[in-house]
Enzyme design. Sequence first.
Site, PDB file in Angstrom:
ATOM      1  CG  ASP B  99      -1.775   1.211   1.370  1.00 44.19           C
ATOM      2  OD1 ASP B  99      -2.035   1.856   0.340  1.00 44.19           O
ATOM      3  OD2 ASP B  99      -2.198   1.534   2.497  1.00 44.19           O
ATOM      4  CG  ASP B 101      -2.304   6.413   2.339  1.00 40.34           C
ATOM      5  OD1 ASP B 101      -3.275   5.688   2.532  1.00 40.34           O
ATOM      6  OD2 ASP B 101      -2.363   7.665   2.356  1.00 40.34           O
ATOM      7  CG  ASP B 289       0.414   1.152   6.090  1.00 37.74           C
ATOM      8  OD1 ASP B 289       1.011   0.534   6.995  1.00 37.74           O
ATOM      9  OD2 ASP B 289      -0.696   1.675   6.233  1.00 37.74           O
TER      10      ASP B 289
END
Lengths: 346, 381
Positions: B99, B101, B289
Amino acid sequence: MKLSLRLGPADLAKYPFLDEASNYIRETTFAIDEFDRPDMDHIVRRAVNRLETEISTGKVYTNLERYEVEILTFIVTLLLVKTLDLEPVTRKYSLLEAIRAEKFLTDDLIREKSFSKKKLLLYKVFEDLFSIKIDASSDTNLLKLRVPDYLIRATKMNEQEWKLINRSVDLGYVYLDADEAVRLIRSELSNLIYKRIKIMRVQSIPTTIRISANKLRKSFAIYSTFNKHYPVRDYPPCIKHALMLMNKGENLPHSARLMLATYMLGIGKHTDEIVNMFHNAPDYNEKITRYQVEHLAGNKGSRIIYSVPSCKKLQAEDLCFATTACEGIYNPIQFGRASKGVVNEH
Amino acid sequence: MSTNTNVLNVSFLQDLFRRYYYNDSNIIPTPRSIEKHEFGYTLFNSAMIRHLSFANRGELIAKLVKEAPLDVFCSNSYYSFPMNSLQTKGWQGADLIFDIDLKDLNTPCASKHSFYVCNACGACYTSSVTLCSSCSESNFSSTSIPCNRCLLSLKTETRRLIEFLKRDLGILDENIEIFFSGNAGYHIHIDDPLFRELDSSSRADIVDYISGNGLLIDSLGVRKFKNGFQVKYPKSGILFGWRKRIAVDLGFNQVQVSKLTKIVESNGGYNGFKEKVTSTARSLGIRIDPQVTRDVHRIFRLASSINGKSSLIKAKVEDLESFNPFNSACMLGDEQVYIKSKVKVKIELKGRIFRIRDTVERLPAFVAAYLISKKLADFVK
């Protein structure tokens, strides 16, 4: 993989756990009660000596004889351990036997001039026994294995040098020296030998072996008492589970040891008591364990006081065995105290 | 925010979401071995419902149409019994997911397009405040409308991650799927059976590898020696992976040991060089992440489902360079509705530019939904 080459007798002496060694016994139609024959006496004595050396001193038995002697000694040793039926002895013997094979294999991989023989050894030990695809490079003397195969094993090691970032990684392969590659399978090899002992079904143990086992039992008496069954009190289920495994003498992963030690420190246990909890670990070393516990307590090294990993982290590490009693807590240290609201996971 | 305003917002969004799941469900791909996944969703104004399972795609879509949830999630893990509690699900493996972000990229422009919304009355501020001037409450949520620079940063980081996955971990192009998260990030899914069986510790090690975390200078050949250091390259060389990355960045190679020795000395010896390598590795690493990749019991936003924080969908990215989330992920209807915007803002959706004033505006439903989901507007009629 098709291999036209076969392992020679000298290889079977070093790696008696390979299928070829079992085949050898089958082909010679050797019966187990033949260990009672007088000419087998030196084999039994050798096996006793090997066990005494390994269990009492914690050192690997490095003496190497011709293959017939080695294979038979290996079998007698397994029978002795089986007859003794002392869990810490079985675990310790399995681990030391794995380290012994590791030493031979490393030497063979470094010294072997024939590239195809080297590949055969790799195939027999890594792929045949543990389904690990490993390849040798003909020019660099390095071995390479796929990243996932490496990770599954390397993450069980505590030293930072085994982290993937500290390895030579390229196009999905990790490149290792022979000793590093062989070190990776120590724990699996140890488990393989442990399982062999556990699943052994022997109709009747030869008299000489039974007598020798009874004598050994006296000198190994400490192991029947050292199997300290640590009282599992009203700890959180994750801690109870780790203690249960530890009581069985199983090799807890690094993350579980960290959880156990930080939890015990967190509830105010004394370092000595925590060090003792790890006594049943097959690789137990009091000095190292004490240093590590003191390090976690912030008394050694970085002086950082380590806290108990959160429930979320333990869940992610598959160390969580939550029950309804865990509802509302987000760290094992809160177990048994007031609930603080449920945390949603997504 | 009054209860009535909230009811109107929810009713408008839920109706739009339901129509999307009813009319456009064909774009929702069926998760592989759907019956082995755990599903979960959050309804508007309600907590998450987890541990659900669907035997087939039809059951899943029917549920989405019936409930029209705010967010829908599906596990990356495969289970024998997905409806059971975590301990008894029977974990069989999990796809590897990364991920990226926007919040982790710390873009310098972030404050310019961030808003702070009071959770009690809905009042909106363009800079961080401690107390709401309308209702004196102190509980705020932050929201953001990513600018083009932010979107480019996300793409650059994603591209760098994919380079790591291919070059170092040997993951093939055809096993990498990229998704726009639906709000401000990208999810990278790895569909490779070799990586599926990895436990959380192994995934944590991959996270550290990708992030440049935990690199020992000993692995580069620099070792502590007496009161100083010595350089001796490892047997496995410095031609691959992080060893090569650091060597290229700091300007040494496998041939000249003396060059590395000089670099170590110029950084103040062993400890100075260690600090230099740590900071170089952090800057060359990817900002992912860590918890997302490590966790093997997480549920992720379902592909092509609507992200309740933006009303955009989690869209599959076929070509990262040309992908524009404000076009490809904007799937809701375009009937005209009235909203009351709390801020003046310029947004570009479906290739059209909208200059919103802080008054009642007549806008297409997809623009209204975007602003209401961001808590920057309220539905009027």
